[in-house]
Design a protein around this motif. Structure first.
Motif, PDB file in Angstrom:
ATOM      1  N   UNK A   1       0.829  -1.209   0.000  1.00 55.07           N
ATOM      2  CA  UNK A   1       0.000   0.000   0.000  1.00 55.07           C
ATOM      3  C   UNK A   1       0.865   1.262   0.000  1.00 55.07           C
ATOM      4  N   UNK A   2       1.859   1.314   0.872  1.00 48.87           N
ATOM      5  CA  UNK A   2       2.674   2.548   0.937  1.00 48.87           C
ATOM      6  C   UNK A   2       3.599   2.663  -0.267  1.00 48.87           C
ATOM      7  N   UNK A   3       4.125   1.532  -0.733  1.00 49.92           N
ATOM      8  CA  UNK A   3       5.097   1.605  -1.829  1.00 49.92           C
ATOM      9  C   UNK A   3       4.427   1.865  -3.176  1.00 49.92           C
TER      10      UNK A   3
ATOM     11  N   UNK B   1       4.222   5.330  -4.049  1.00 53.99           N
ATOM     12  CA  UNK B   1       5.449   6.026  -4.457  1.00 53.99           C
ATOM     13  C   UNK B   1       5.961   5.571  -5.827  1.00 53.99           C
ATOM     14  N   UNK B   2       5.168   4.728  -6.514  1.00 54.87           N
ATOM     15  CA  UNK B   2       5.594   4.265  -7.846  1.00 54.87           C
ATOM     16  C   UNK B   2       5.798   5.437  -8.805  1.00 54.87           C
ATOM     17  N   UNK B   3       5.083   6.536  -8.519  1.00 52.49           N
ATOM     18  CA  UNK B   3       5.228   7.716  -9.378  1.00 52.49           C
ATOM     19  C   UNK B   3       6.082   8.780  -8.704  1.00 52.49           C
ATOM     20  N   UNK B   4       6.902   8.368  -7.762  1.00 47.70           N
ATOM     21  CA  UNK B   4       7.731   9.328  -7.022  1.00 47.70           C
ATOM     22  C   UNK B   4       8.531  10.188  -7.987  1.00 47.70           C
ATOM     23  N   UNK B   5       8.766  11.431  -7.572  1.00 49.90           N
ATOM     24  CA  UNK B   5       9.468  12.370  -8.459  1.00 49.90           C
ATOM     25  C   UNK B   5      10.907  11.941  -8.724  1.00 49.90           C
TER      26      UNK B   5
ATOM     27  N   UNK C   1      15.142   7.182 -10.088  1.00 47.69           N
ATOM     28  CA  UNK C   1      15.772   5.910  -9.693  1.00 47.69           C
ATOM     29  C   UNK C   1      14.984   5.160  -8.611  1.00 47.69           C
ATOM     30  N   UNK C   2      14.382   5.918  -7.688  1.00 47.88           N
ATOM     31  CA  UNK C   2      13.600   5.277  -6.628  1.00 47.88           C
ATOM     32  C   UNK C   2      12.309   4.691  -7.208  1.00 47.88           C
ATOM     33  N   UNK C   3      11.648   5.480  -8.063  1.00 49.73           N
ATOM     34  CA  UNK C   3      10.396   5.022  -8.677  1.00 49.73           C
ATOM     35  C   UNK C   3      10.637   3.728  -9.463  1.00 49.73           C
ATOM     36  N   UNK C   4      11.763   3.659 -10.166  1.00 53.23           N
ATOM     37  CA  UNK C   4      12.038   2.453 -10.974  1.00 53.23           C
ATOM     38  C   UNK C   4      12.359   1.249 -10.095  1.00 53.23           C
TER      39      UNK C   4
ATOM     40  N   UNK D   1       5.362  17.368  -0.244  1.00 53.70           N
ATOM     41  CA  UNK D   1       5.719  18.608  -0.947  1.00 53.70           C
ATOM     42  C   UNK D   1       6.495  18.299  -2.230  1.00 53.70           C
ATOM     43  N   UNK D   2       7.420  17.376  -2.161  1.00 44.56           N
ATOM     44  CA  UNK D   2       8.265  17.063  -3.325  1.00 44.56           C
ATOM     45  C   UNK D   2       7.698  15.934  -4.196  1.00 44.56           C
ATOM     46  N   UNK D   3       6.459  15.630  -3.992  1.00 39.85           N
ATOM     47  CA  UNK D   3       5.782  14.591  -4.782  1.00 39.85           C
ATOM     48  C   UNK D   3       6.541  13.264  -4.781  1.00 39.85           C
ATOM     49  N   UNK D   4       7.080  12.930  -3.625  1.00 38.32           N
ATOM     50  CA  UNK D   4       7.681  11.600  -3.496  1.00 38.32           C
ATOM     51  C   UNK D   4       6.528  10.630  -3.185  1.00 38.32           C
ATOM     52  N   UNK D   5       5.635  11.118  -2.364  1.00 39.84           N
ATOM     53  CA  UNK D   5       4.390  10.367  -2.169  1.00 39.84           C
ATOM     54  C   UNK D   5       3.214  11.323  -2.166  1.00 39.84           C
ATOM     55  N   UNK D   6       1.995  10.754  -2.222  1.00 42.27           N
ATOM     56  CA  UNK D   6       0.824  11.619  -2.350  1.00 42.27           C
ATOM     57  C   UNK D   6      -0.104  11.535  -1.146  1.00 42.27           C
TER      58      UNK D   6
END
Lengths: 317, 270
Positions: free
Chosen positions: A144-146, A149-153, A156-159, A226-231
């Protein structure tokens, strides 16, 4: 023409936030504000190290898994977690480069207790049902949490998360299969799952973190949003977890160890008893039930095998 | 009473069963010991790689136990989990602990020992699997063909470790030399068929013990030559012969752990 080098920090920041707002991916070599880099380092190194520390509670059940097929399944599962740790630490290492730090420093931060591992992995496992429940509900919570973040800004983390989430789905299925086998089994086996659920319930609520700063004094959710790492917020995640898993838990004939838990139709939210956030604060200070044992095991095996890393470094040089 | 079942004489079936127990028990114990390293390997990449090898070996154990199940000897899980130590046919080397301490506490596992055990064992397995590809028992041939494909990577992995640690620091060399001695002390039953030697060899299930030893030596000789160390001698007579059900206390503790949950209720589904 104004080159990137000639831009003031303020301009760079404006340009960076425009990219964030436009949904562009930030890459490892791109300019990024210090706050963004530090937020990512904290998040990703903690995530990576949690995968590695998270292997320890389940690993306890690998040699004991109750059939050849289960032995194979749980070995593969724990191996995946180590693989996720590797993948994430590589992402964190790239971010650490400007500070001249590497994986060795991440490990030292863990050992010095400056870097914390996820609160859920400080808990004790007592029976085989715990191994099933971790896969089913802890990995279920992680999905659920990860997934958020699939669309994290940060590209490399998103991939990395794309691959991790795909594997986590198998883990949740592996855990669910263990739980289903117990649920269809003897009375003793059924009791094992209920006990495991009772044992892990508070930890599962704490998994998502406190709803706001007022609970524990700090939360990382503001900068990451704020940095769109998560929503979504911690509480959003917890509610999603209830939505998805309460019906499944009940359908197995299990009882949620919270008599106050109910869905409030008017407010459209689940109402539940708060876990003991004082206990949560202790856990994140590494004072949880198995915090020190697991840290010691990791510290000790790292030191005990130092000669191997030295030997490999000597071969390379 | 007929002495032929499924077109197989009773004597032949007994020989196949005896060999399968040796093969299956070796893999189970080796995989079990390797799995205790999970999360504790010297670095994360190695943890992932050696865990993969441990899984493959457990998979090979499953293949052999399944062949026993197909012969009507018992269910694969009962055979793997419930047989007492004195009925186990694994070699002594595979049952040995990884070092001091229980895996649930803070064990002092010896990576040099794991490398040497794994390298020597994997090369021994290769000698057997190659020969099994010509076995008179067709299901074993099929299993061996599959195993052989994975074995290539296992050998490459352990050979790399073996060479690197023996060409590195003095500390590493010394630890490796000690490990070689320890491993060879237990190597006496690796190629033994125990009291089933005649039955296994005469039925052409696998080549003769001496041929396996020669094949093993030939496979490691080039690596040893390059490292300028002597190929160690395989003990003439084992101090204990696992193929005859003789074992150390290490096997008892391994069996207690690996069957702890299954024994709660072997009749239940897990």
């Amino acid at each position: 023409m104004t080159g990137v080098l000639a831009m003031t920090e303020e301009d760079q920041m404006d340009r960076f936030m425009e990219r964030i707002e436009a949904g562009e991916k930030i890459e490892a070599d791109d300019w990024m504000p210090e706050e963004y880099r530090i937020t990512l380092i904290k998040l990703i190194s903690m995530h990576g190290i949690s995968e590695i520390m998270g292997a320890l509670p389940e690993k306890e059940w690998v040699p004991k898994a109750p059939s050849l097929r289960r032995k194979l399944g749980i070995m593969a599962k724990v191996q995946d977690e180590m693989g996720h740790g590797q993948l994430l630490l590589r992402v964190a290492e790239d971010l650490l480069k400007p500070y001249g730090k590497n994986r060795g420093d991440i490990m030292q931060d863990l050992f010095n207790e400056d870097l914390k591992f996820h609160n859920v992995f400080h808990m004790e496992t007592k029976t085989w049902a715990d191994a099933g429940l971790i896969g089913w509900l802890v990995d279920g919570a992680a999905i659920i949490t990860q997934t958020d973040m699939l669309k994290a800004s940060y590209g490399p983390y998103a991939r990395a998360l794309q691959r991790i989430c795909a594997e986590e789905v198998f883990h949740a299925q592996h855990g669910e299969a263990i739980i289903m086998a117990l649920a269809e089994g003897t009375e003793e086996q059924k009791a094992l799952i209920q006990e495991a659920l009772n044992r892990w319930w508070e930890a599962l609520l704490m998994f998502f973190g406190p709803a706001s700063k007022s609970t524990t004094g700090s939360t990382k959710q503001d900068a990451t949003i704020k940095y769109k790492i998560r929503t979504k917020t911690n509480e959003d995640f917890r509610q999603m977890f209830f939505d998805r898993y309460i019906p499944r838990i009940l359908s197995l004939g299990l009882t949620v160890p919270d008599p106050t838990l109910h869905y409030d139709e008017a407010e459209k939210v689940w109402k539940y008893a708060q876990p003991d956030w004082t206990e949560f604060k202790k856990i994140i200070r590494n004072e949880g039930p198995r915090s020190q044992e697991r840290l010691n095991l990791r510290r000790h095996s790292y030191e005990h095998n130092a000669w191997v890393r030295d030997a490999l470094a000597a071969v390379v040089n | 009473m007929s002495n032929v079942e499924n077109g197989m004489s009773k004597a032949y079936k007994n020989a196949v069963t005896a060999l399968l127990f040796q093969l299956a028990d070796d893999e189970l114990l080796y995989a079990f010991r390797a799995s205790e390293w999970l999360g504790l390997a010297p670095h994360i990449e190695e943890d992932v790689a050696s865990s993969s090898i441990a899984q493959d070996s457990m998979g090979h154990a499953v293949m052999y136990y399944k062949l026993l199940e197909d012969l009507g000897v018992g269910s694969e899980d009962d055979l793997a989990h419930l047989r007492p130590a004195n009925e186990r046919k694994n070699s002594i080397l595979t049952e040995r602990v990884n070092g001091e301490g229980y895996y649930m506490e803070t064990p002092q596992y010896d990576w040099a020992y794991h490398v040497v055990r794994s390298y020597f064992y994997t090369q021994a397995k290769k000698a057997k699997v190659d020969s099994l590809c010509q076995s008179s028992y067709e299901p074993l041939v099929e299993a061996a063909m599959k195993i052989r494909m994975e074995l290539y990577y296992h050998r490459l992995h352990w050979e790399t470790w073996f060479k690197q640690l023996l060409s590195s620091t003095d500390v590493a060399k010394e630890k490796m030399q000690q490990a070689i001695e320890l491993v060879m002390e237990d190597f006496g039953d690796m190629f033994s068929f125990g009291k089933d030697k005649q039955a296994i060899e005469e039925n052409n299930l696998l080549c003769q013990e001496e041929a396996l030893k020669a094949s093993w030596k030939a496979s490691i000789a080039p690596v040893f030559a390059k490292l300028q160390i002597e190929v160690p001698e395989i003990p003439e007579t084992p101090h204990l012969n696992g193929r005859n059900g003789e074992h150390t206390k290490d096997l008892e503790s391994a069996l207690a752990t690996l069957s702890e949950v299954y024994r709660i209720d072997p009749a239940a589904g897990w």
